[in-house]
Design an enzyme around this catalytic site. Structure first.
Site, mmCIF file in Angstrom:
data_model
loop_
_atom_site.group_PDB
_atom_site.id
_atom_site.type_symbol
_atom_site.label_atom_id
_atom_site.label_comp_id
_atom_site.label_asym_id
_atom_site.label_seq_id
_atom_site.Cartn_x
_atom_site.Cartn_y
_atom_site.Cartn_z
ATOM 1 N N SER A 263 0.836 -1.198 0.000
ATOM 2 C CA SER A 263 0.000 0.000 0.000
ATOM 3 C C SER A 263 0.867 1.243 0.000
ATOM 4 O O SER A 263 1.840 1.344 0.735
ATOM 5 C CB SER A 263 -0.952 -0.039 1.190
ATOM 6 O OG SER A 263 -0.695 1.008 2.087
ATOM 7 N N LYS A 264 0.505 2.131 -0.897
ATOM 8 C CA LYS A 264 1.257 3.375 -1.043
ATOM 9 C C LYS A 264 1.192 4.164 0.268
ATOM 10 O O LYS A 264 2.164 4.768 0.682
ATOM 11 C CB LYS A 264 0.651 4.159 -2.209
ATOM 12 C CG LYS A 264 1.209 5.537 -2.374
ATOM 13 C CD LYS A 264 1.948 5.716 -3.677
ATOM 14 C CE LYS A 264 2.434 7.142 -3.786
ATOM 15 N NZ LYS A 264 3.843 7.244 -4.097
#
Ligand code: GLU
Length: 496
Positions: A263-264
């Protein structure tokens, strides 16, 4: 309703070819998982000589990011994922941006209402919140399912705001087939009457994807497995319209570790981040292809594929059900292999920004450094720490002159530099060959092994135990003046 319009829309749908689509929301960057989806989608189309379509899913206006569509174009281009139809190219079933299709969704929602597959819902947000504490998308008590046509018309004529919801059958079950996960059956009572058209008139993703995939003639839908639980509802929509269901290919997530998705927001790199970290696009694409897919038969052990090779080898049957873990070390391994196999000019061009950043002295020709670092880096980020000494000689310990195998010590290193200095002072011209011959010639005259000369010179020029390139290359790149200056510095240090 004017059925000829719907019939005309049906006639426009291309048939007789594999058609896949990548349907990103414009977020401003490309997740590794999204890149993999795009890649598999593209590969399925190319493998069978079909069409790859780009569609921009921008109906979630709250998530819009300025310039994000350009990022999508640039990213796909950089990866080599060429599209045949899309917002910029047009095509037979455009427009290819969802907000430009908005009038269309309303018409199909109306058609679905007529067919009994959807209904107007006038429950306002407040009422729904008081019922379920939700925003009205999920929990809903079904109140509006039973309104009469008169009641509906009356509310519409008063301009009461509404959404359009899918009418899920009360009983029974729905089965759908996924190429990766097989047959999945769910009880209809577990499915909610999801919103299809929001009160602003825009469709939800859940509605738009079905309408668009149908109208664009999409034969294979590739997407993340987070959509698996919605697939029965999509099937019910296809059924209610009387449309053929496409082949579903749901891909398991790309994970950071055993338990967490990449996840960014949690700091995992996007595709753009990986490039900024010094990875090559080709290596990223190759590695990402293998995150959840593996070749079969003779190729089952094969790791390295160009995009073109992938398009021949790729098959849907090789996609794995289990989540794949993104391993940066493994990506480095791919990257190193790609860097090393680049031709020298291509490497030089790609490494230029990193070399220029690391070596700022204009007297030094960074182009000469490129071939020295090419075999010595896994990513472009490995360049800077190896070449820092070109700009400025670091303060180093004379211990570096002591090397057992080269048989050098502090005394004989000083003697070597004292011999080297006048030889190089007189040397004209200053070329690789002339420097090489001068140093080798000196070793011969003194009846010394080459290392006895080369090791002290390389140490004096770099102040480091390990350098890309040997003594001759360093002399050449640093130039005559700087070489002589550093040799003198070495002699001063050794004399102390
Ligand atoms: N816009 C959706 C996303 O970015 C696309 C999902 C799909 O491919 O159907 O997740």
């Amino acid at each position: 309703m004017d059925m000829t319009w719907f019939e005309e829309m049906e006639r426009r749908i291309p048939t007789g070819e594999v058609r896949t689509r990548f349907a990103p929301s414009p977020t401003g960057y490309m997740h590794v998982g999204n890149l993999r989806t795009a890649l598999y989608t593209w590969l399925i189309a190319r493998h069978s000589g079909g069409k790859f379509i780009l569609r921009i899913e921008d109906t979630d206006q709250g998530r819009l990011v300025e310039g994000a569509t350009d990022v999508i174009y640039a990213t796909l281009r950089k990866c080599g994922l060429t599209w045949d139809e899309g917002p910029d190219l047009g095509g037979p079933v455009g427009p290819y941006i969802q907000t430009e299709r908005r009038a269309l969704y309303g018409k199909y929602a109306q058609l679905l209402v007529e067919k009994g597959g959807a209904y107007h819902c006038f429950c306002d947000k407040e009422r729904l919140e008081s019922l379920h504490g939700e925003n009205g998308i999920g929990g809903y008590d079904g109140h509006c399912r039973h309104l009469t046509r008169e009641e509906i018309n009356e509310k519409l004529s008063r301009g009461v705001p509404y959404v359009i919801r899918q009418r899920i059958p009360d009983s029974g079950s729905t089965t759908f087939h996924d190429a990766v996960f097989g047959d999945i059956t769910v009880e209809n009572e577990t499915l909610d009457d999801q919103v299809l058209i929001k009160s602003d008139g825009l469709p939800t993703y859940n509605f738009a994807n079905v309408i668009d995939d149908h109208l664009m003639g999409i034969t294979h839908v590739v997407r993340g497995s987070e959509y698996l639980s919605s697939a029965p509802k999509y099937n019910l929509l296809y059924q209610a319209f009387g449309w053929e269901v496409p082949t579903y290919i749901h891909c398991s997530p790309v994970m950071r570790d055993q338990h967490n998705k990449m996840s960014k927001r949690h700091g995992d790199p996007s595709y753009e981040d990986l490039l900024a970290m010094g990875f090559l696009s080709e290596a990223v694409v190759n590695y990402v292809a293998l995150l959840g897919w593996s070749p079969k038969g003779e190729e089952s052990e094969r790791e390295f594929f160009t995009l073109d090779e992938l398009s021949h080898s790729f098959d849907i049957g090789g996609i794995s059900k289990s989540p794949a873990i993104f391993d940066r070390e493994k990506l480095k391994y791919f990257n190193a292999k790609y860097l090393r196999s680049m031709d020298a000019d291509a490497f030089c061009a790609a490494a230029e920004p990193y070399l220029r950043q690391a070596v700022r002295n204009p007297a030094i020709d960074w182009k000469l450094i490129a071939p020295l670092v090419q075999p010595r880096c896994d990513t472009f980020e490995d360049i800077a720490p190896q070449v820092d000494f070109f700009d400025a000689l670091p303060d180093y310990s004379t211990e570096l002159y002591v090397h057992k195998k080269m048989k050098t010590n502090l005394e004989n290193s000083l003697e070597a530099l004292q011999q080297v200095l006048p030889v190089l002072e007189q040397l004209e011209p200053w070329t690789y060959d002339s420097i090489h011959d001068a140093l080798i010639g000196l070793a011969e005259r003194l009846e010394l092994k080459n290392g006895r000369i080369m090791w002290p010179v390389r140490t004096a020029l770099s102040g480091k135990a390990v350098t890309p390139g040997g003594a001759v290359e360093l002399c050449q790149i640093l130039g005559k003046d700087e070489t002589l200056r550093r040799i003198q510095t070495g002699m001063e240090k050794l004399a102390q």
